[in-house]
Design a protein around this motif. Structure first.
Motif, mmCIF file in Angstrom:
data_model
loop_
_atom_site.group_PDB
_atom_site.id
_atom_site.type_symbol
_atom_site.label_atom_id
_atom_site.label_comp_id
_atom_site.label_asym_id
_atom_site.label_seq_id
_atom_site.Cartn_x
_atom_site.Cartn_y
_atom_site.Cartn_z
ATOM 1 N N LEU A 1 -15.436 9.666 2.136
ATOM 2 C CA LEU A 1 -14.321 9.574 2.856
ATOM 3 C C LEU A 1 -14.572 8.316 3.778
ATOM 4 N N ILE A 2 -15.523 8.211 4.429
ATOM 5 C CA ILE A 2 -15.671 7.115 5.425
ATOM 6 C C ILE A 2 -15.826 5.921 4.797
ATOM 7 N N LEU A 3 -16.463 5.920 3.437
ATOM 8 C CA LEU A 3 -16.528 4.583 2.729
ATOM 9 C C LEU A 3 -15.292 4.137 2.317
ATOM 10 N N PHE A 4 -14.140 5.236 1.759
ATOM 11 C CA PHE A 4 -12.891 4.801 1.633
ATOM 12 C C PHE A 4 -12.018 4.063 2.837
ATOM 13 N N GLY A 5 -12.504 4.885 4.066
ATOM 14 C CA GLY A 5 -11.743 4.362 5.272
ATOM 15 C C GLY A 5 -12.219 2.924 5.721
ATOM 16 N N THR A 6 -13.585 2.669 5.423
ATOM 17 C CA THR A 6 -13.978 1.495 5.790
ATOM 18 C C THR A 6 -13.371 0.431 5.043
ATOM 19 N N LEU A 7 -13.529 0.513 3.746
ATOM 20 C CA LEU A 7 -12.984 -0.449 2.816
ATOM 21 C C LEU A 7 -11.488 -0.632 3.026
ATOM 22 N N LEU A 8 -10.767 0.517 3.187
ATOM 23 C CA LEU A 8 -9.360 0.243 3.512
ATOM 24 C C LEU A 8 -9.003 -0.494 5.068
ATOM 25 N N PHE A 9 -9.860 -0.285 5.932
ATOM 26 C CA PHE A 9 -9.750 -0.989 7.314
ATOM 27 C C PHE A 9 -10.115 -2.351 6.996
ATOM 28 N N ALA A 10 -11.036 -2.821 6.336
ATOM 29 C CA ALA A 10 -11.496 -4.210 6.073
ATOM 30 C C ALA A 10 -10.090 -4.763 5.277
ATOM 31 N N ALA A 11 -9.649 -4.070 4.451
ATOM 32 C CA ALA A 11 -8.586 -4.873 3.435
ATOM 33 C C ALA A 11 -7.551 -4.998 4.460
ATOM 34 N N PHE A 12 -7.070 -3.885 5.123
ATOM 35 C CA PHE A 12 -6.016 -4.238 6.310
ATOM 36 C C PHE A 12 -6.399 -5.210 7.146
ATOM 37 N N SER B 1 -5.252 -10.479 9.487
ATOM 38 C CA SER B 1 -5.694 -11.831 9.658
ATOM 39 C C SER B 1 -5.003 -13.092 8.805
ATOM 40 N N GLU B 2 -4.639 -12.819 7.460
ATOM 41 C CA GLU B 2 -3.826 -13.587 6.685
ATOM 42 C C GLU B 2 -2.388 -13.814 7.067
ATOM 43 N N GLU B 3 -1.832 -12.767 7.552
ATOM 44 C CA GLU B 3 -0.480 -12.595 8.007
ATOM 45 C C GLU B 3 -0.409 -13.482 9.445
ATOM 46 N N VAL B 4 -1.146 -13.196 10.344
ATOM 47 C CA VAL B 4 -1.411 -14.116 11.454
ATOM 48 C C VAL B 4 -1.571 -15.379 11.327
ATOM 49 N N ARG B 5 -2.394 -15.850 10.134
ATOM 50 C CA ARG B 5 -2.695 -17.281 9.924
ATOM 51 C C ARG B 5 -1.518 -17.907 9.367
ATOM 52 N N GLY B 6 -0.487 -17.151 8.789
ATOM 53 C CA GLY B 6 0.716 -17.742 8.335
ATOM 54 C C GLY B 6 1.466 -17.994 9.298
ATOM 55 N N TRP B 7 1.586 -16.967 10.254
ATOM 56 C CA TRP B 7 2.712 -17.063 11.403
ATOM 57 C C TRP B 7 2.016 -18.360 12.194
ATOM 58 N N LEU B 8 0.621 -18.580 12.388
ATOM 59 C CA LEU B 8 0.249 -19.651 13.375
ATOM 60 C C LEU B 8 0.862 -20.926 12.524
ATOM 61 N N ASP B 9 0.679 -21.009 11.380
ATOM 62 C CA ASP B 9 1.365 -22.326 10.859
ATOM 63 C C ASP B 9 2.952 -22.638 10.903
ATOM 64 N N LEU B 10 3.671 -21.405 10.911
ATOM 65 C CA LEU B 10 4.885 -21.555 11.081
ATOM 66 C C LEU B 10 5.284 -22.176 12.529
#
Lengths: 201, 112
Positions: A9-20, A25-34
């Motif tokens: 469960l902890i491993l799954f949660g960590t992976l999910l958190f990292a992916a999120f 980060s990608e979303e913010v990066r996109g907005w920063l360019d806008l």
């Protein structure tokens, strides 16, 4: 719940958190360019519609894209550089428009000029741009310096001058018969064709 | 080509073009070389182009290969090189520190 279940469960949660985290980060990066683009669009809104094409799409936006790509891996640097660049143009847009309104007419006229040379081997060399103008003489060189080759390559009636006086073909070191400022030089090669502006032209 | 009275900021831009008249220059590149912000530099480029001292064109790249649109390039026209050089020299003379009149005020002058 067993220890194994907790570990999974902890491993799954960590992976999910990292992916999120990556997604955010990608979303913010996109907005920063806008942000710089939005400011640049505001600047472009101050231009006449006919100026927007050449000034916004032809100069400001490509330059902003270049600025943002130069600092590709650093989002904050990109934001600062892009925003500073765009704000400067926002403040100066009206002054730029005042000078560009006249330039635009010349620029569009020059962009329309095009010279197409059809070579004997079937290739077409397209020469266009602001350096091409009515009354100019175009000189062609072959990239390996062999003038005879080029003479053989250019079909006798295979060019469409559209306002240009004539085509001169000569060795690179020959002095043109025309005044230097009226001559444009092009290097025609197997893989490249490039303009070689004259010192006085 | 119109006559232009170069200001120090315009002179900084023209100086870059005179360093290599054949070299096409980009707006962002000139911002870095002249330390001028876009709000100062681009009106200067527009003014110089309007006066016929500079000519604009498109960067010679393949947009698909580069993944970006071609930028606008500027070149100095041949006819502008001489007047630009003359005006740069005049500006340089204008901003040259005066020669000390009194020997004792000269940096290495002896006060006898």
């Amino acid at each position: 719940m067993t220890g194994w279940a907790w570990a999974v469960l902890i491993l799954f949660g960590t992976l999910l958190f990292a992916a999120f985290g990556d997604l955010v980060s990608e979303e913010v990066r996109g907005w920063l360019d806008l942000a710089p683009r939005a400011i640049l669009r505001l600047a472009a809104a101050q231009l006449d519609p006919e100026l927007q094409e050449s000034t916004y799409h032809g100069e400001w936006l490509p330059e902003l894209v270049y600025v943002l790509r130069g600092a590709e891996s650093r989002p904050i640097t990109r934001l600062i550089r892009g925003t500073t660049f765009a704000i400067g143009l926002l403040l100066a847009a009206r002054r730029i428009a005042r000078y560009r309104a006249v330039n635009e007419v010349r620029y569009v006229e020059q962009q329309r000029l095009r010279l197409i040379v059809r070579l004997r081997d079937g290739r077409q060399v397209k020469i266009m741009g602001p350096w091409l103008a009515p009354g100019k003489t175009v000189r062609l060189f072959h990239s390996d310096g062999n003038t005879d080759d080029l003479l053989d390559l250019v079909a006798e009636s295979g060019y469409d001058p559209q306002g240009c006086k004539l085509i001169e073909i000569g060795p690179v070191d020959s002095s043109p018969l025309q005044p230097p400022e009226t001559v444009i030089t092009y290097l025609v090669g197997k893989s490249e064709t490039r303009v070689m502006p004259n010192p006085a032209g | 080509m119109e006559q232009l009275e170069l200001t120090p900021k315009m002179a900084a831009v023209i100086k870059v073009f005179l360093e290599d008249p054949q070299q096409p220059r980009y707006g962002f590149e000139l911002m870095g070389l002249t330390k001028q912000p876009s709000g100062t530099l681009y009106p200067i480029l527009a003014k110089l182009e309007h006066a016929g001292w500079l000519v604009g064109g498109k960067e010679d790249i393949d947009p698909h290969a580069e993944g970006r649109p071609p930028r606008r390039v500027y070149r100095i026209v041949g006819a502008a090189v001489a007047p630009a050089s003359t005006q740069l020299a005049a500006l340089s003379e204008q901003y040259r520190p005066p020669v000390p009149i009194l020997p004792r005020l000269a940096p290495n002058g002896s006060s006898r």
